[in-house]
Design an enzyme around this catalytic site. Structure first.
Site, PDB file in Angstrom:
ATOM      1  N   HIS A  65      -8.966  -7.534   0.565  1.00 51.43           N
ATOM      2  CA  HIS A  65      -8.035  -6.481   0.715  1.00 51.43           C
ATOM      3  C   HIS A  65      -7.000  -6.817   1.825  1.00 51.43           C
ATOM      4  O   HIS A  65      -7.036  -7.886   2.725  1.00 51.43           O
ATOM      5  CB  HIS A  65      -8.865  -5.155   1.574  1.00 51.43           C
ATOM      6  CG  HIS A  65      -9.524  -4.423   0.873  1.00 51.43           C
ATOM      7  ND1 HIS A  65      -9.752  -3.039   0.765  1.00 51.43           N
ATOM      8  CD2 HIS A  65     -10.497  -4.920  -0.278  1.00 51.43           C
ATOM      9  CE1 HIS A  65     -10.610  -2.752  -0.046  1.00 51.43           C
ATOM     10  NE2 HIS A  65     -11.251  -3.523  -0.520  1.00 51.43           N
ATOM     11  N   GLU A  66      -5.763  -6.107   1.560  1.00 48.08           N
ATOM     12  CA  GLU A  66      -4.554  -6.556   2.280  1.00 48.08           C
ATOM     13  C   GLU A  66      -3.978  -7.972   1.890  1.00 48.08           C
ATOM     14  O   GLU A  66      -3.357  -8.599   2.780  1.00 48.08           O
ATOM     15  CB  GLU A  66      -4.691  -6.331   3.667  1.00 48.08           C
ATOM     16  CG  GLU A  66      -4.786  -5.015   4.334  1.00 48.08           C
ATOM     17  CD  GLU A  66      -6.302  -4.719   4.152  1.00 48.08           C
ATOM     18  OE1 GLU A  66      -6.504  -3.298   3.800  1.00 48.08           O
ATOM     19  OE2 GLU A  66      -7.087  -5.304   4.645  1.00 48.08           O
ATOM     20  N   HIS A  88     -18.714  -8.371   5.220  1.00 47.16           N
ATOM     21  CA  HIS A  88     -17.507  -8.205   5.430  1.00 47.16           C
ATOM     22  C   HIS A  88     -16.922  -8.936   6.701  1.00 47.16           C
ATOM     23  O   HIS A  88     -17.352  -8.974   7.634  1.00 47.16           O
ATOM     24  CB  HIS A  88     -17.343  -6.509   5.875  1.00 47.16           C
ATOM     25  CG  HIS A  88     -15.963  -5.862   6.276  1.00 47.16           C
ATOM     26  ND1 HIS A  88     -15.733  -5.305   7.487  1.00 47.16           N
ATOM     27  CD2 HIS A  88     -14.766  -5.837   5.219  1.00 47.16           C
ATOM     28  CE1 HIS A  88     -14.302  -5.108   7.233  1.00 47.16           C
ATOM     29  NE2 HIS A  88     -13.885  -5.321   5.922  1.00 47.16           N
ATOM     30  N   HIS A  89     -15.734  -9.419   6.110  1.00 50.15           N
ATOM     31  CA  HIS A  89     -14.857 -10.149   7.236  1.00 50.15           C
ATOM     32  C   HIS A  89     -13.271  -9.848   7.503  1.00 50.15           C
ATOM     33  O   HIS A  89     -12.749  -9.699   6.526  1.00 50.15           O
ATOM     34  CB  HIS A  89     -14.564 -11.704   6.751  1.00 50.15           C
ATOM     35  CG  HIS A  89     -15.645 -12.431   6.576  1.00 50.15           C
ATOM     36  ND1 HIS A  89     -16.011 -13.478   5.575  1.00 50.15           N
ATOM     37  CD2 HIS A  89     -17.023 -12.358   7.125  1.00 50.15           C
ATOM     38  CE1 HIS A  89     -17.180 -14.210   5.802  1.00 50.15           C
ATOM     39  NE2 HIS A  89     -17.929 -13.389   6.680  1.00 50.15           N
ATOM     40  N   GLU A  90     -13.148  -8.753   8.381  1.00 49.60           N
ATOM     41  CA  GLU A  90     -12.085  -8.322   8.883  1.00 49.60           C
ATOM     42  C   GLU A  90     -11.465  -9.176   9.633  1.00 49.60           C
ATOM     43  O   GLU A  90     -11.922  -9.701  10.779  1.00 49.60           O
ATOM     44  CB  GLU A  90     -12.183  -7.033   9.445  1.00 49.60           C
ATOM     45  CG  GLU A  90     -10.962  -6.275   9.822  1.00 49.60           C
ATOM     46  CD  GLU A  90      -9.590  -6.322   9.031  1.00 49.60           C
ATOM     47  OE1 GLU A  90      -9.859  -5.663   7.945  1.00 49.60           O
ATOM     48  OE2 GLU A  90      -8.842  -6.988   9.042  1.00 49.60           O
ATOM     49  N   GLU A  92       0.864  -1.059  -0.174  1.00 51.01           N
ATOM     50  CA  GLU A  92       0.082   0.047   0.020  1.00 51.01           C
ATOM     51  C   GLU A  92       0.794   1.213  -0.113  1.00 51.01           C
ATOM     52  O   GLU A  92       0.621   2.005   0.717  1.00 51.01           O
ATOM     53  CB  GLU A  92      -0.846  -0.085   1.227  1.00 51.01           C
ATOM     54  CG  GLU A  92      -1.883  -1.314   0.966  1.00 51.01           C
ATOM     55  CD  GLU A  92      -3.021  -1.195   2.138  1.00 51.01           C
ATOM     56  OE1 GLU A  92      -2.970  -0.437   2.924  1.00 51.01           O
ATOM     57  OE2 GLU A  92      -3.891  -1.911   1.641  1.00 51.01           O
ATOM     58  N   GLU A 127      -7.656  -5.602  -3.311  1.00 47.16           N
ATOM     59  CA  GLU A 127      -7.131  -4.356  -3.127  1.00 47.16           C
ATOM     60  C   GLU A 127      -5.565  -4.451  -3.399  1.00 47.16           C
ATOM     61  O   GLU A 127      -5.158  -4.166  -4.527  1.00 47.16           O
ATOM     62  CB  GLU A 127      -7.436  -3.716  -1.560  1.00 47.16           C
ATOM     63  CG  GLU A 127      -7.109  -2.384  -1.320  1.00 47.16           C
ATOM     64  CD  GLU A 127      -6.884  -2.083   0.078  1.00 47.16           C
ATOM     65  OE1 GLU A 127      -7.187  -0.903   0.249  1.00 47.16           O
ATOM     66  OE2 GLU A 127      -6.559  -2.904   0.992  1.00 47.16           O
ATOM     67  N   GLU A 151      -8.732   5.010  -0.108  1.00 47.68           N
ATOM     68  CA  GLU A 151      -8.971   5.444   1.389  1.00 47.68           C
ATOM     69  C   GLU A 151      -7.785   6.110   1.928  1.00 47.68           C
ATOM     70  O   GLU A 151      -7.933   6.890   2.896  1.00 47.68           O
ATOM     71  CB  GLU A 151      -9.219   3.960   2.142  1.00 47.68           C
ATOM     72  CG  GLU A 151      -7.775   3.038   2.125  1.00 47.68           C
ATOM     73  CD  GLU A 151      -8.121   1.613   2.612  1.00 47.68           C
ATOM     74  OE1 GLU A 151      -9.256   1.266   2.347  1.00 47.68           O
ATOM     75  OE2 GLU A 151      -7.284   1.178   3.136  1.00 47.68           O
TER      76      GLU A 151
HETATM   77  C1  NOJ Z   1      -8.482  -1.698   5.239  1.00 53.44           C
HETATM   78  C2  NOJ Z   1      -9.417  -1.836   4.035  1.00 53.44           C
HETATM   79  O1  NOJ Z   1      -8.768  -1.496   2.912  1.00 53.44           O
HETATM   80  C3  NOJ Z   1     -10.687  -0.890   4.094  1.00 53.44           C
HETATM   81  O2  NOJ Z   1     -11.407  -0.904   3.280  1.00 53.44           O
HETATM   82  C4  NOJ Z   1     -11.375  -1.339   5.228  1.00 53.44           C
HETATM   83  O3  NOJ Z   1     -12.422  -0.367   5.425  1.00 53.44           O
HETATM   84  C5  NOJ Z   1     -10.456  -1.452   6.488  1.00 53.44           C
HETATM   85  N1  NOJ Z   1      -9.395  -2.134   6.393  1.00 53.44           N
HETATM   86  C6  NOJ Z   1     -11.315  -2.065   7.714  1.00 53.44           C
HETATM   87  O4  NOJ Z   1     -11.356  -3.522   7.671  1.00 53.44           O
HETATM   88 CA    CA Z   2      -6.171  -1.583   2.652  1.00 57.87          CA
END
Ligand code: NOJ
Ligand code: CA
Length: 698
Positions: A478-479, A408-410, A169, A497, A503
């Site tokens: 993402h990541e 969403h799965h963080e 990033e 991503e 962002e």
């Molecule tokens: C980073 C992600 O790129 C973003 O889109 C997300 O909102 C945050 N992490 C929280 O999960």
């Molecule tokens: Ca990110």
């Protein structure tokens, strides 16, 4: 269609073996050589000029003799290949895979071990990989390093980011190869998790331009069961060498024969547009393993997302300082929680009203009180919602409005926890009618010691997508490690991503105006990106007068990004109320498509500008996006891509007269004219600006 022995020639001048391969159009020439000491190497020429000088090939093995030299050629075979295939979602209706292939079968005399080198020469570049066939002398093995060299012919200009094991990033650096210096970078750049880096190690894809105008790109394709390849640059000799991202104990890849490395790719052209039209990376990936792909659909979406990034709302329900309370399940709401049932319904209404397919909701599930920075294993369970988010009620409401919810799965980087819970999480999604998930990996990886780009994590990202396919779920990660065309094999991998997205403009130094002109030459080569364009309220001072952060583009450029960024998943990222205020400009986001029959790269120069036109899949409409860097730009575009003899209504969304990404980013104007394939359009892009155009047949 295969026919053999197209370009077969053997020479014995100072080498044990030397053999050439030509591209179908004869412009590229690859020469494979085996030295008298049995060391394999290759070179590449473009229009008879050297672009890669003699460069070594080989693998180093742990606790074993290396596969570097002492080889003999047992067999060498050349074939030609030409085949068309149709991607499920894409930039083109049909893709041509045309290349000539050379397989060199090697045996290491002293050990009897075998290794094959496979070269494929396309019109726009070379790809090669190592293959370890099934054999008696080598079964299980551990790669301690790959020794693939790319010996460049000069001090080219390069667009590079540091070889961080954990993140891509970054914004790109534009320097000569000799000036690559990671130690000199300002690391105060908003990135939350940085892995190890060294002075002259960079990531691929690296885009380069030689002083005589050649465009060169080094990357990889089909990274499966293997770590990501970074590049160690010798800033004096301009030789780049592969550096594989290690695992927790320093090893690179655990393999068992038969096994192969990913493809190493070198694209070359004197026309920058060729790099962007190339389908090499996709062609080097396996065809779709999903038989019925009818459930894989392009998506435009809105969501409870930007309001957290601009600080209007939070992901957590009880305050991020209340981790202990969260443990005790005594959640006291702060009143700032974004993902409420009420708020979600507003977004569903907005999506239904304006024709969006999906709504993403972040922060719906418990865990956000202590999600980041603690290297904690069990943070989220992916099935328990906060008290103010009613999954059933949201489901019913979305269904009644014909809108799909996006889960969403963080994971907070805790992959061990996520994999344990993955089937329950996917089942929960299906039960509540979710077909798409946005996953996230912010944080240091658990199992502890692993990096985002190591073999185990590459396997995880691929596994999450493969498993999702069984549930008919589409994935937007993402990541993750950056894509290398695996979405051909698993087309439900609709986006990732894996680069610096929009962002960063909300809460950091942001992305410089040139950023989006470089991404097509780097990150996008591997697959679609969820960049989240469409920010209309450019300056964060709109939300909080003390804030200096801002999006580094004009509003019109935010529109153009929907065309210059290819992704079958695109977000309208700004807040609904901001779109309501600029409803005429919002019209473009409502109308723009995300799945295409045809793509025309009209103009392109990395770091400067990109102009792309795309024809809607199955329809006669076209969309055009033109973007520039920090410099204003005037150009004239011939609309000869339109169907001759047809009249179109063109709606042009352009920068206002005094627009400027910093001083006056929201100035835009819209006009509608009639055009044909014979029309030439003058475009006027502001500094950091862009133009977006829709063409509908009359
Ligand atoms: C980073 C992600 O790129 C973003 O889109 C997300 O909102 C945050 N992490 C929280 O999960
Ligand atoms: Ca990110």
């Amino acid at each position: 269609m295969k026919n053999s022995i197209a370009f077969f020639c053997l020479m014995f001048v100072g080498f044990a073996h030397s053999q050439e391969l030509k591209s179908p159009d004869n412009q590229l020439q690859m020469i494979f050589e085996l030295s008298q000491a049995g060391k394999p190497s290759y070179q590449l020429k473009y229009k008879n000029k050297s672009v890669i000088q003699s460069s070594n090939l080989g693998l180093m093995l742990k606790n074993n003799d290396d596969l570097l030299d002492g080889f003999e050629v047992i067999n060498a075979k050349t074939t030609s290949f030409s085949n068309k295939w149709k991607p499920v979602l894409g930039e083109e209706e049909e893709i041509l895979d045309q290349h000539n292939q050379l397989i060199v079968e090697l045996v290491q005399k002293a050990t009897g071990r075998k290794m094959n080198l496979v070269f494929r020469l396309f019109n726009e570049g070379l790809a090669f990989r190592y293959e370890i066939p099934t054999q008696e002398k080598l079964n299980y093995f551990v790669i301690s390093e790959e020794v693939t060299q790319f010996s460049l012919t000069g001090d080219h200009k390069a667009f590079w980011i540091p070889g961080d094991y954990d993140s891509q990033e970054y914004s790109y650096n534009e320097t000569k190869l000799s000036q690559i210096d990671v130690d000199k970078l300002d690391m105060n750049n908003g990135i939350g998790m940085k892995g190890p880096m060294t002075k002259s190690r960079i990531q691929s894809p690296v885009m380069m331009k030689s002083s005589d105008g050649l465009y060169l790109n080094i990357f990889e394709a089909a990274v499966v069961n293997y770590p990501i390849m970074h590049l160690d640059v010798n800033t004096k000799s301009f030789v780049m060498q592969s550096h594989l991202v290690p695992n927790a104990i320093g090893d690179k890849a655990y393999l068992q024969a038969p096994a192969n490395s990913p493809w190493r790719t070198i694209m070359v052209s004197d026309d920058a547009r060729t790099i962007l039209t190339s389908k090499m990376v996709l062609n080097l990936n396996e065809p779709s393993k999903i038989e019925d792909t009818s459930w894989i659909k392009p998506m435009k979406y809105v969501g409870i997302w930007w309001e957290m990034h601009v600080g209007k709302a939070t992901w957590d329900y009880a305050g991020s300082q209340n981790a202990q309370m969260a443990q005790d399940a005594e959640l006291k709401p702060t009143g700032k929680h974004g993902a409420t049932t009420v708020n979600t319904k507003k977004y569903i209404d907005f999506a239904a009203k304006h024709g969006f397919d999906g709504v993403l909701v972040e922060g719906w599930n418990v865990g956000w009180e202590d999600w980041f920075g603690n290297w904690k294993e069990n943070v989220f369970d992916f099935v328990t919602s906060y008290p103010d988010f009613n999954v059933e009620e949201v489901q019913k409401y979305a269904e009644s409005k014909g809108v799909k919810m996006i889960m969403h799965h963080e994971t907070s980087g805790s992959v061990s926890n996520y994999e344990r819970r993955l089937d329950r999480a996917y089942s929960f999604m299906k039960k509540h009618n979710y077909d798409a998930v946005k996953s996230g990996y912010v944080g240091k990886i658990i199992p502890r010691g692993e990096w985002h780009d190591g073999q185990a994590m590459v396997n995880h990202f691929n596994y999450a997508v493969e498993r999702a396919a069984e549930y008919k779920i589409m994935v937007n990660s993402h990541e993750s490690s950056r894509p290398t065309g695996y979405h051909r094999t698993y087309p439900n991998y609709i986006a990732a991503e894996a680069a610096r997205g929009n962002e960063f403009n909300a809460w950091s130094v942001g992305n410089p105006p040139a950023h989006e002109t470089i991404l097509p030459f780097t990150r996008f080569l591997g697959g679609p990106m969820d960049y989240t364009p469409g920010i209309f309220e450019i300056k964060m001072s709109y939300y909080d007068a003390t804030k200096k952060e801002q999006v580094h583009t004009t509003l019109a450029k935010q529109l153009a990004l929907y065309v210059t960024i290819y992704s079958p998943l695109q977000m309208a990222a700004d807040l609904p109320e901001n779109y309501e205020r600029y409803s005429d400009a919002f019209q473009f986001i409502k109308e723009v498509e995300v799945d295409w029959d045809k793509t025309e790269i009209l103009e392109a120069e990395p770091g400067d500008y990109v102009t792309i036109a795309r024809k809607t899949k199955g329809k006669e409409s076209w969309f055009l996006g033109a973007i520039t860097d920090e410099n204003p730009r005037k150009t004239e575009i011939a609309l000869d891509f339109l169907t001759p003899g047809k009249k179109y209504k063109a709606t042009i969304y352009q920068d206002g007269k005094d627009a400027h990404w910093e001083q006056n980013p929201k100035a835009y104007s819209i006009k509608t004219i009639e055009v044909t394939a014979k029309t030439k359009l003058k475009l006027n892009l502001a500094a950091g600006g862009g133009t977006a155009i829709s063409f509908f047949p009359l």
